[in-house]
Design a protein around this motif. Structure first.
Motif, PDB file in Angstrom:
ATOM      1  N   ARG A  61      -0.692   3.795  12.591  1.00  0.00           N
ATOM      2  CA  ARG A  61       0.132   4.999  12.697  1.00  0.00           C
ATOM      3  C   ARG A  61       0.899   5.007  14.010  1.00  0.00           C
ATOM      4  N   ASP A  66       5.852   2.236  11.121  1.00  0.00           N
ATOM      5  CA  ASP A  66       4.397   2.145  11.193  1.00  0.00           C
ATOM      6  C   ASP A  66       3.936   0.685  11.202  1.00  0.00           C
ATOM      7  N   HIS A  95      -5.180   2.502   3.822  1.00  0.00           N
ATOM      8  CA  HIS A  95      -4.699   1.768   4.981  1.00  0.00           C
ATOM      9  C   HIS A  95      -5.180   0.325   4.955  1.00  0.00           C
TER      10      HIS A  95
END
Length: 221
Positions: A61, A66, A95
């Motif tokens: 993040r 990103d 993620h």
């Protein structure tokens, strides 16, 4: 690596304190050299082109771009480009999967022991793959939550290679695969090397993903 044999590292994190801590940690490590710091993904991509690091330690993040998109752009350069180690406080399923699909060679979390983080950088720099303990379970859970994949035999690989790929997908080491299939470790390594080539996989992490996508491995539960 440079002429001294040191691993050249680029740190990409939007928190200056994190970058500073990692830089200090690596400064005391003879075989690691921090060549730059990036505050976002866009800077990481630009600085990688300029500095040619061996490993980019990448947060997920970050502003502007990103870490997953930055990883995708870096790994698009092919095997000669920088390898990416994701180092983040976020270890949720989406993620993990997103970072690995983007081409990351490793995934570690910031609460790991400092020595383990350094070891992870070395593993990735050496061309191997690394997933922090516990993350593999989340990756499996991610696949389990999605639509079931129908097992299929891929014509490009042999039956034995499919057996090896299945065991790789289950997280088995080369030694364990050799024992399971009653073959030598050297033969196992040869099969894994051929799978990497045939399936256009960057490393062992990518083979795990291929095994799930092909339906060769059924998530537990």
């Amino acid at each position: 690596m440079n002429g001294s044999g040191n691993v050249r590292v680029l740190l990409a994190d939007d928190q200056p304190l994190v970058r500073s801590g990692l830089r200090v940690l690596m400064a005391d490590t003879p075989d690691l050299e921090v060549v730059g710091e990036a505050a976002n993904g866009a800077e990481a991509v630009r600085m990688s082109a300029e500095l040619a690091p061996d490993v980019v330690v990448m947060d997920i993040r970050m502003p502007e771009m990103d870490g997953i998109e930055a990883t995708r752009r870096l790994t698009a350069a092919g095997p000669d480009g920088a390898r990416v180690l994701i180092l983040t406080t976020f270890d949720e399923d989406e993620h993990v999967y997103g970072a690995l699909r983007a081409g990351a060679s490793g995934f570690a979390v910031k609460d790991m022991a400092l020595d383990d983080i350094l070891a992870a950088v070395r593993v990735v720099a050496a061309g191997d793959a690394l997933i922090a303990p516990g993350v593999t379970r989340r990756l499996i859970a991610d696949f389990a939550a999605g639509p079931a994949a129908a097992p299929e035999r891929v014509p490009a690989i042999t039956g034995r290679e499919q057996e090896v790929l299945t065991l790789v997908g289950r997280g088995r080491s080369n030694g364990e695969i050799a024992q399971d299939l009653f073959i030598t470790v050297a033969t196992t390594k040869s099969h894994v090397a051929r799978l990497l080539t045939k399936l256009d996989a960057r490393d062992r992490v990518q083979l795990v993903i291929k095994a799930y996508e092909m339906g060769l491995v059924t998530p537990p539960g």
